[in-house]
Design an enzyme around this catalytic site. Structure first.
Site, PDB file in Angstrom:
ATOM      1  N   GLU B  68       0.810  -1.206   0.000  1.00 44.55           N
ATOM      2  CA  GLU B  68       0.000   0.000   0.000  1.00 44.55           C
ATOM      3  C   GLU B  68       0.847   1.262   0.000  1.00 44.55           C
ATOM      4  OE1 GLU B  68      -3.684  -1.751   2.681  1.00 44.55           O
ATOM      5  OE2 GLU B  68      -2.005  -0.774   3.682  1.00 44.55           O
ATOM      6  N   ARG B 124       3.338   4.480  16.212  1.00 47.06           N
ATOM      7  CA  ARG B 124       2.213   5.375  15.902  1.00 47.06           C
ATOM      8  C   ARG B 124       0.883   4.656  16.031  1.00 47.06           C
ATOM      9  NH1 ARG B 124      -1.084   3.199  11.999  1.00 47.06           N
ATOM     10  NH2 ARG B 124      -0.658   3.802   9.843  1.00 47.06           N
ATOM     11  N   VAL B 236      -7.647  -3.393  16.393  1.00 45.50           N
ATOM     12  CA  VAL B 236      -6.503  -2.964  15.592  1.00 45.50           C
ATOM     13  C   VAL B 236      -6.221  -3.916  14.428  1.00 45.50           C
ATOM     14  CG1 VAL B 236      -4.016  -2.461  15.677  1.00 45.50           C
ATOM     15  CG2 VAL B 236      -5.468  -1.898  17.633  1.00 45.50           C
ATOM     16  N   ASP B 239      -8.028  -4.957   9.385  1.00 46.15           N
ATOM     17  CA  ASP B 239      -7.624  -3.721   8.715  1.00 46.15           C
ATOM     18  C   ASP B 239      -7.463  -3.854   7.219  1.00 46.15           C
ATOM     19  OD1 ASP B 239      -5.438  -5.282   8.652  1.00 46.15           O
ATOM     20  OD2 ASP B 239      -4.083  -3.848   9.567  1.00 46.15           O
TER      21      ASP B 239
END
Lengths: 356, 356
Positions: B68, B124, B236, B239
């Site tokens: 990506e 992050r 999380v 995705d």
């Protein structure tokens, strides 16, 4: 780092071709050979065009320019280029276009090459233009007009000499010092060079007209009356929305060849035409599925905007030259813990290694 | 290169943060402080969310994974991340996720930072989760279940300790050695850690449930009966398209918070729900435009997929730490001729410099 720190695996290091090493690579191979071999890589990839994942580039436009990402992939290799286009940069002593790119392994996602691409883009753009002209320009073309004598002009000249047989150049730029720079750089390379005062004079008797100006606006570099029957137009500079070089009437008289229609209709000269105006995909000509030039009086137009597959071919070529030349560094770019679930442990151990 | 070669300008060199320097930077700052300061940068950028150019990430899917590109920009700074996701990598001793990123100056298009982001993405992601929980989790949350104890788990634990006040961890992984690795890495950091045999046991009495598994498939890590009133779920691991972790019924009972709806509807848990199912954009909570948690029995769900602005914030933070730490190299990545129209002349002169 202490020698007690665990050594990263070879996959953690990504070969990097700096600007200095790219220049050394071009000289080691020779720019003539580089452009010829690069054109062979381009032809090989154009021939297998349907195998690639294709998407129009992803552009971030601002008042001053554009920043773009150009990804593509086949079943085994992924590549992308970062490239900007900022016409106002030149006045500030900066490059209008700078670029870098990378290759990655599709099956693991790990990067396998990072390379400067400012120089490489100039080479691939010229090689793509000349490759297209090999299929589209009149037989035995010897004279080329180059309108716009900036950073891309010399690369175009040499590529057309090597791949098409161009011997005479007719240079025009709105700034005569740019033409003089181009002529000076190409001196002693076997060209017959004429610096022209007007575009009309430059295109006289030209077999091929290359337009490669940089203004970000709809300009009319060529008007209809300048373009005679049988000419091949290599339109390189009109390459983003609102940036064109040719008068619409020229387009209506031409057989138009493009890289990737859905991108070219947004960015190319054909943004001036209706969505359904017929164009031919260049790859079909290269692959022998469609005819290129079919007659002596036909005007052929390569409406070039640059497509991701061309950068992919160029990166693939550079990658294949690295082992024999050694002209690269290794970048510590991929975190590669011994146990892939233990990224945090690698981070902790690096602290101990520093402290010891 | 001979000393007679013209020296490139400072703009030709791009600061590069290697894996080794990123680890050194984390240790120099301290991971606790790093995560807290990073969360401040994230909050600052979430508060000005409308100022950013936003686009769903550009994904190249293959049978084995995904590659990506995640770009974003504000009026002065452009950033993007390259990231892959290959669940099968782990079995081959490779990272599931590797990443690198860059910043560039919008006004010139010149790159201003290149950085490893495998470690930075882990930081992050954890900081973003904890920042969201600060607004969404029950007051005085002390106990967190972590389902999936791979590469991201320790980062989540420390971020939630620093930003939310989590003290007790209840670990579960389908592979117990992963839980043991996580517990070992977090030993001595003030956590009360329990390794659990089942997910049911792990989520008992948890104020926050973090799911961070890596399989590329629609899994049901949590079923409806496991989730009690008042819990905050930090999802999380689900995705990408076809990759989810939560049973649909949980979603129907939850107040759902997302980063960027048009991306999350493709990639997040809510890919299981109709296109018009109501969700709240996290930035609106952070900016004080919308309430986060409104009641004690409310189930809040942060359906995290990761968005480009979070990487932008992280790169911005790293950039701001470089001058004081000096933990970077300079990469010769941008060709920068004295006369920007004379790229070819620079190439020619480099040949003479090598020869001299």
């Amino acid at each position: 780092m202490s020698s007690s720190a665990p050594a990263p695996s070879h996959l953690a290091f990504v070969p990097f071709v700096s600007v200095e090493n790219m220049m050394a690579l071009v000289h080691r191979i020779g720019i003539d050979t580089f452009l010829r071999e690069l054109a062979d890589y381009l032809e090989a990839d154009f021939k297998r065009w349907p195998e690639f994942d294709k998407t129009p580039r992803i552009a971030a436009h601002s008042a001053e320019g554009v920043i773009e990402l150009m990804p593509t992939s086949d079943s085994s290799l992924y590549g992308f280029k970062y490239v900007n286009g900022h016409p106002k940069n030149m006045k500030e002593g900066l490059q209008t276009v700078t670029a870098f790119g990378m290759l990655a392994d599709v099956s693991s996602g790990y990067p396998t090459l990072l390379s400067e691409m400012t120089i490489l883009t100039a080479l691939r753009t010229a090689a793509t233009s000349a490759m297209a002209a090999r299929h589209l320009a009149p037989a035995n073309s010897r004279t080329m007009a180059i309108i716009g004598n900036g950073a891309q002009s010399e690369f175009q000249a040499i590529a057309f000499r090597e791949l098409v047989g161009i011997r005479a150049l007719r240079l025009y730029d709105i700034d005569r010092t740019a033409s003089e720079k181009c002529a000076r750089n190409l001196a002693g390379m076997g060209f017959d060079i004429t610096i022209c005062d007007t575009i009309e004079v430059a295109v006289e008797d030209a077999d091929i007209i290359t337009t490669v100006t940089a203004d970000k606006q709809c300009a009319t570099i060529l008007t209809d009356n300048m373009v005679g029957a049988g000419v091949h137009i290599n339109a390189v500079g009109g390459d983003c929305p609102g940036k064109t070089e040719l008068h619409r009437d020229i387009l209506l008289r031409s057989s138009i060849f493009v890289e990737y229609p859905s991108q070219t209709r947004i960015e190319g000269e054909i943004q001036q035409l209706p969505e359904d105006h017929p164009v031919t995909e260049l790859w079909e000509v290269i692959a022998g599925k469609t005819a290129g030039r079919t007659g002596k009086s036909q005007i052929t137009l390569f409406d070039s905007v640059g497509f991701a597959i061309e950068d992919f071919s160029a990166l693939r070529y550079v990658r294949d030259k690295l082992e024999e030349t050694g002209l690269f560094e290794k970048l510590d770019m991929v975190a590669d813990p011994d146990d892939p679930r233990d990224l945090f442990g690698m981070l902790q151990r690096s602290k101990m290694a520093v402290a010891s």
